[in-house]
Design a protein around this motif. Structure first.
Motif, short mmCIF file in Angstrom:
data_model
loop_
_atom_site.label_atom_id
_atom_site.label_comp_id
_atom_site.label_asym_id
_atom_site.label_seq_id
_atom_site.Cartn_x
_atom_site.Cartn_y
_atom_site.Cartn_z
N PRO A 105 -7.91 4.17 -7.34
CA PRO A 105 -8.13 2.86 -7.95
C PRO A 105 -7.87 1.70 -6.98
O PRO A 105 -7.10 1.82 -6.02
N SER A 106 -8.49 0.58 -7.30
CA SER A 106 -8.41 -0.60 -6.45
C SER A 106 -6.97 -1.07 -6.25
O SER A 106 -6.58 -1.48 -5.17
N VAL A 107 -6.17 -1.02 -7.31
CA VAL A 107 -4.83 -1.57 -7.21
C VAL A 107 -3.97 -0.75 -6.24
O VAL A 107 -3.06 -1.28 -5.59
N ILE A 108 -4.27 0.53 -6.10
CA ILE A 108 -3.53 1.35 -5.15
C ILE A 108 -3.91 0.96 -3.73
O ILE A 108 -3.06 0.88 -2.84
N TYR A 109 -5.19 0.70 -3.50
CA TYR A 109 -5.58 0.17 -2.20
C TYR A 109 -4.88 -1.16 -1.93
O TYR A 109 -4.47 -1.44 -0.81
N GLY A 110 -4.75 -1.95 -2.99
CA GLY A 110 -4.05 -3.22 -2.84
C GLY A 110 -2.60 -3.01 -2.45
O GLY A 110 -2.07 -3.69 -1.57
N LEU A 111 -1.97 -2.06 -3.10
CA LEU A 111 -0.58 -1.72 -2.81
C LEU A 111 -0.42 -1.34 -1.34
O LEU A 111 0.45 -1.84 -0.63
#
Lengths: 299, 283, 342
Positions: A105-111
Motif C-alpha cells: 500500500p501507498s502509506v507503507i511506501y510513505g512510511l
C-alpha cells in the motif's frame, strides 16, 4: 435473474456517471470565476480567495516524470530479462514477487519514504548530486530531503511493478519466429531482443508506461509524506512542492468557504480527467500490440 | 571471429547482464521493504499493540486495537458492497448481455478503476458523509467498496467467460434453466478464479488510506456500531509517521508490518488458490 | 457453509447495533495546538464517565471550523477565533449561533534545529518577520546575530517550516506578525491558511515538529508542549516592553491578565504582543466551538457536563502539560455562558 444481474451491472455505470457529475457540479464556482485562468495561475491564497492550479499540476507532472525516468529503464530491463532470458520457472517466480511489490500500500511506501529515503536524500544523494551536477538548475538549492526528487524516487519504486508485469506480458506475446528470424540472420541475443522484439512490442510497452504514469499521477499518501507540501514551481528538483492529490488530502477537510472547497474539487476533476485520458490511451496501445500478433510486424 | 563480432557479443552479454541486474533490483526492493518492516516493527508488535487503545498524546504505551477492529469493520462493509455488485454484474456481462451494453459496463468499470483514490474520497464524502452529517464506518466502507467493484467485476467476468461453452450447453441440454446453469455449473467451475479475484480486491483496498481521510475520519476510542467515525490501520500509520513522537514511530512500524503482512498473505493465498485450480487462460 | 456465514453476519450486525446503544459517542475535531491537553482530558473524562466517549480528531483549526459548520462533528476547536464572516455562515446555515469557550492558554514558540546550538536564541520581531518573509535567509544574518552575541551561528540557509493545513497555530503566529510588521500585514496577512512567501509545509503541529526535528537548519513555529515533549530547543521572543521572554506558564498567564479583565462576551480576543514586562508575546487562548442548540439532549448534557468538569477539575491537568490555566474571571464568565447552550 437477468433483470437482477442487469441492475447490478447498471449500478456500476450509474455510480461512475454520478461520480463525474458530482465532480462537475461541485466545482462550478471556480470554473465560472476563474475559467481557463485556473490552469495557468500559480497563486494559491485562501485569504484573498485566489486559487490557481499551476503549482499542483506542475508538481504532479514533474514527480511523475522523474519517476518514469527512473522506472522505465529499470522496469523495461527487468521485463526483458524475465521475458527473454530467464527460464520459465525463474521468470514466473520472479514475476510472483514483483506482483507482490505492486500490492504494497501507498502509506507503507510513505512510511519508508519518511524514515529511509528522506534522510538518504538529505545526507548523501542530494549533496552528491549538487557537487557533481550542481551547475544544472535541476540540482541547485538547499538539500531539504523532501521535495520533487524524493517524491519521484518513491513513485518510481511504486510504478516499476506495473511496467515490468505488462511489458513482460507483451514481450512474451511476440511470436517466436520474429526472434528466430533475427537470430538466423546472425544477430546476437541482445540485438534480436532490442532491435526486433522490443520494437514489435513497442505499443504495448508504451501502454505499460501510460499505465504507470496514470498510477503515479494519482498517488496520494506516499507523495504527501515526502514532497514538502509547498505550492512552488521551481526548476530545481531539490525544491519542495505539491501535487494535486496531496493538496486535496491536506486541505479538503478544512477548506472553509465554498470557493476554496470547490477549487479543490476542481483539482480533483483535473486529476480524474488526466488519469482517464492516460488509462484510455494505455489500454488502446496494449490492445494494438495484441492485435499485431497475426499480421506482419513492422519495426 | 572479427573484432566487430566480438564487440557485438560483448555488448550482448553486457546488456543482458544489465537486464538481469534490473530484475534483481526490482525483486530485492520487495525483500528490503519486508526485511526493514520486520526489523523495525517486529519488536513493537506486542500483545499490547493488539489489545490496547491509543494513549493520550505524548504518553508512551498504548496500542492500535481500535484501528485493527476498525479496519476489519471497514473491509466487511467494503466487501458487502463490492462483492455482490462486482460478482452479479460480472454474471450479467458474461451470461446475459449483448455487445454494446457489455462495452458500456466494462468501460465504466475501467473508468472507476482508474479514479485516483483521493477522488473516490471526495465522492464518498459528498454522498455518504455530508447528507448524514457525520463521518462513519459506513461511509468509509462505501468508499472502499466502490474501489473493490471494478476489480471484482472485471476479474470475475474473465473467469466466468473462460468456462468452456460445452459445460453451458451440456447443462441446458439436460433441461437446466439459465439460472440453474449459472448457479450449479458455471460458477462452481470458475469459483477458484472468482475467489482469487475477491481476495485480490480485498488486499488492494485493505491498504487504502486517502479515501478514509474524509469518510471514516478517525477515533481514539472504540467505534460503537457502524455510524460513528472509526480508526483504521492505514490512517494510523499515516498520522503516527508524520508526528514527532518516537513512540508513535515505533507503533507506526508495527502497524505497517501487520498491515503489509496481512496483505501479502492474502495475495499469496489468492494466487495459490488459482495456481492449484482450473487451468484458465492468462488474461 | 453459506448458512454459517449468514448467521455470522447477522450476529455481527446485531452486536454492532447493540453495542452502539450503550455508549454515547461525541465527535469533535479541530486544533492541533491543544491536542495533547484535549486527548488527556477526554481520556480522563472517559475514565470517570465510562458511558461517554468524546472522540477528538486533530485536523487543524481550519478543519474544526469547517466540520462543525458542516455539522459533521458535534463540536469544533480552534485557536484562531472564528471571524464575523464565518460566524454568519454558521448562523445562516443552522439558524442559531455557535459559541466560543476558552479552554486553556498556550504559546507558539520559535523552534529550531541548528548544529551546535542547544541553548536559547533571542529573536526580535524584525528577525522573525524577516525570516518568514524570506528577506533574512541565513542564520548568521546580523538581524539574528545582533541579539545573540556570543553564540556561533552558521552561515547556512534557514529552512523555514510552516503549516500545510488550516491552522489556529498559524493564526496566532500570523496575528502576531501582523501586529509587529506592517510589511507582513500588507503582504501576507493573518489567517489559518496564508500564502507563505517560503518554507516547507508540515501537517499539524505534529508535522511541523517532525520536520523541524529532522531537518537541519530549520526554523518553525509550534505549540510549547510539542517542543517540550520532543526535547526541541526553542527561543526567547522580545515582547512589547523590550524584554526577551521565554514561553512558560508565567509568561503566558501574564499575557492573558489584561484580557481577563476585559473579556468580551463572546470570548473572542487576541492576546498576542500583549503589554507587560513579563508577558510572552505569542500567547493565545484556545477555544472549543460549541453550537448553541442541540437537537440531541443527551449530547448537549454530555458536552455541558464536560465543559463544567473542564472548568473545574480539568484545569488542574493543564500545567503538567505546560498549558496555562484560565484566569479566574474567565472561568466564572464561562460558567455563566454555559447556560446559553440549549
Amino acid at each position: 435473474m437477468r433483470l437482477v444481474t442487469f441492475l447490478f451491472a447498471a449500478s456500476v455505470v450509474l455510480v461512475t456517471l454520478l461520480l463525474v457529475f458530482e465532480l462537475w457540479r461541485g466545482s462550478v464556482l471556480p470554473r465560472h470565476k476563474f475559467g481557463f485562468a485556473f490552469f495557468v495561475t500559480s497563486v494559491w491564497d485562501p485569504i484573498f480567495d485566489q486559487f490557481g492550479a499551476l503549482p499542483f499540476i506542475y508538481g504532479t507532472l514533474i514527480t511523475a516524470g522523474v519517476s518514469l525516468l527512473i522506472a522505465v529503464p529499470l522496469g523495461l530491463g527487468a521485463a526483458i530479462f524475465l521475458a527473454e532470458l530467464a527460464p520459465a520457472r525463474v521468470s514466473d517466480t520472479l514475476e510472483f514477487f514483483i506482483d507482490l511489490l505492486a500490492a504494497v500500500p501507498s502509506v507503507i511506501y510513505g512510511l519508508l519514504g519518511v524514515f529511509i529515503v528522506i534522510p538518504l536524500m538529505r545526507e548523501y544523494i542530494q549533496p552528491a548530486l549538487k557537487k557533481s551536477l550542481g551547475f544544472l538548475p535541476l540540482f541547485q538549492g538547499p538539500a531539504y530531503g523532501v521535495g520533487f526528487l524524493t517524491a519521484g524516487v518513491v513513485l518510481a519504486i511504486m510504478v516499476i511493478p506495473y511496467i515490468i508485469s505488462v511489458s513482460r506480458e507483451v514481450l512474451l506475446s511476440v511470436p517466436r519466429d520474429q526472434r528466430e528470424a533475427a537470430l538466423a540472420l546472425g544477430a546476437t541475443r541482445w540485438e534480436s531482443t532490442w532491435k526486433v522484439v522490443v520494437p514489435y512490442a513497442r505499443s504495448g510497452i508504451m501502454g505499460s508506461i501510460f499505465l504507470a504514469l496514470a498510477r503515479a499521477l494519482g498517488e496520494t499518501m506516499a507523495v504527501t509524506m515526502v514532497i514538502g507540501n509547498t505550492p512552488t514551481i521551481s526548476a530545481s528538483l531539490f525544491s519542495p512542492g505539491y501535487s494535486i492529490a496531496a493538496v486535496i488530502a491536506n486541505e479538503f477537510t478544512e477548506a472553509t468557504g465554498d470557493l476554496y472547497l470547490q477549487s479543490l474539487i476542481e483539482l480533483g476533476l483535473v486529476l480524474f480527467l488526466l488519469t482517464f485520458i492516460l488509462n484510455g490511451m494505455a489500454r488502446l496501445l496494449i490492445v494494438l500490440t495484441a492485435q499485431r500478433g497475426s499480421g506482419m510486424g513492422n519495426a | 571471429m572479427s573484432a566487430r563480432v566480438r564487440w557485438r557479443k560483448f555488448v550482448s552479454a553486457f546488456m543482458l547482464t544489465l537486464t538481469g541486474i534490473c530484475a534483481f533490483v526490482a525483486v530485492a526492493v520487495l525483500f528490503f521493504i519486508l526485511g526493514y518492516l520486520v526489523f523495525h516493527g517486529g519488536s513493537s508488535v506486542s500483545w499490547s499493540f493488539f489489545t490496547k487503545l491509543p494513549a493520550p498524546v505524548g504518553e508512551t504505551g498504548g496500542g492500535m486495537a481500535n484501528a485493527i477492529v476498525g479496519s476489519a469493520k471497514l473491509l466487511l462493509i467494503a466487501a458487502l458492497i463490492g462483492v455482490p455488485i462486482g460478482f452479479l454484474g460480472a454474471v450479467y456481462l458474461a451470461e446475459f448481455s449483448g455487445g454494446s451494453t457489455a462495452f458500456v459496463v466494462r468501460y465504466a468499470a475501467d473508468l472507476l478503476n482508474g479514479v485516483p483514490s483521493i477522488v473516490i474520497g471526495i465522492f464518498a464524502y459528498s454522498l455518504a458523509v455530508l447528507p448524514f452529517k457525520h463521518f462513519s464506518t459506513l461511509a468509509g466502507g462505501f468508499a472502499l467498496g466502490l474501489m473493490m467493484i471494478p476489480i471484482t467485476l472485471r476479474s470475475t467476468e474473465e473467469f466466468l467467460r473462460s468456462v468452456p461453452n460445452t459445460l453451458r450447453e451440456g447443462a441446458m441440454a439436460l433441461g437446466a434453466s439459465k439460472w440453474q446453469t449459472i448457479a450449479s455449473v458455471i460458477v462452481p467451475a470458475a469459483y477458484r478464479g472468482i475467489l482469487t479475484a475477491i481476495l485480490l480486491a480485498f488486499a488492494r483496498v485493505a491498504g487504502e488510506t486517502a479515501p478514509l481521510l474524509f469518510t471514516a475520519f478517525g477515533n481514539r476510542f472504540w467505534s460503537p456500531g457502524w455510524n460513528q467515525p472509526t480508526a483504521s490501520l492505514p490512517v494510523m500509520i499515516y498520522t503516527y509517521a508524520i508526528a514527532p513522537y518516537d513512540d508513535w514511530h515505533r507503533q507506526a512500524w508495527a502497524a505497517g508490518l501487520v498491515l503489509l503482512g496481512l496483505i501479502l498473505v492474502v495475495n499469496i493465498v489468492a494466487r495459490a488458490i488459482l495456481a492449484r485450480g482450473v487451468a484458465v487462460p492468462r488474461s | 457453509m453459506k448458512r454459517m456465514a449468514g448467521l455470522f453476519l447477522i450476529v455481527l450486525t446485531l452486536a454492532g447495533v447493540l453495542w452502539a446503544e450503550g455508549t454515547l459517542s461525541i465527535n469533535g475535531a479541530g486544533a492541533t495546538f491543544p491536542y495533547p491537553m484535549y486527548s488527556k482530558w477526554f481520556d480522563e473524562y472517559h475514565k470517570k464517565n465510562a458511558s461517554i466517549q468524546i472522540n477528538y480528531q486533530s485536523i487543524g483549526s481550519g478543519g474544526g471550523i469547517k466540520q462543525v459548520t458542516e455539522g459533521t462533528v458535534d463540536f469544533g476547536a480552534s485557536d484562531g477565533p472564528m471571524n464575523d464572516e464565518q460566524l454568519k455562515t454558521y448562523q445562516d446555515k443552522h439558524g442559531f449561533a455557535i459559541l466560543h469557550f476558552p479552554t486553556v492558554l498556550g504559546a507558539d514558540v520559535p523552534s529550531y534545529n541548528i548544529a551546535g546550538v542547544t541553548g536559547e536564541l533571542n529573536f526580535t520581531p524584525e528577525a522573525i518577520s524577516g525570516i518568514f518573509l524570506g528577506k533574512i535567509t541565513k542564520w548568521n544574518d546580523p538581524a539574528i546575530a545582533s541579539a545573540n552575541k556570543g553564540v556561533k551561528l552558521p552561515g547556512d540557509d534557514i529552512v523555514v517550516v510552516h503549516r500545510s493545513d488550516g491552522s489556529g497555530t498559524t493564526y496566532i503566529w500570523t496575528d502576531y506578525l501582523s501586529k509587529v510588521s506592517d510589511e507582513w500585514k500588507n503582504k501576507v496577512g493573518k489567517g489559518t491558511s496564508v500564502n507563505w512567501p517560503k518554507g516547507l509545509g508540515g501537517k499539524g503541529n505534529e508535522g511541523v515538529a517532525g520536520l523541524v526535528k529532522q531537518t537541519p537548519n530549520s526554523f518553525g513555529y509550534i505549540e510549547l508542549i510539542y517542543a517540550i515533549q520532543n526535547k526541541m530547543p526553542y527561543g526567547r521572543v522580545r515582547n512589547s516592553s523590550g524584554a526577551f521572554v521565554k514561553a512558560d506558564l508565567a509568561g503566558v498567564t501574564a499575557a492573558a491578565s489584561g484580557a481577563a479583565k476585559d473579556m468580551p462576551d463572546d470570548f473572542r480576543v487576541s492576546i498576542t504582543n500583549a503589554p507587560g514586562k513579563t508577558a510572552y508575546p505569542i500567547s493565545s487562548f484556545t477555544w472549543l466551538l460549541i453550537p448553541s442548540k442541540f437537537s440531541d439532549a443527551s449530547k448537549r448534557d454530555a458536552i455541558k457536563g464536560f465543559v463544567s468538569w473542564m472548568l473545574a477539575d480539568g484545569q488542574n491537568y493543564a500545567e503538567a502539560l505546560s498549558y496555562a490555566k484560565l484566569p479566574k474571571e474567565v472561568v466564572a464568565k464561562e460558567k455563566n455562558a454555559l447556560a446559553n447552550v440549549q
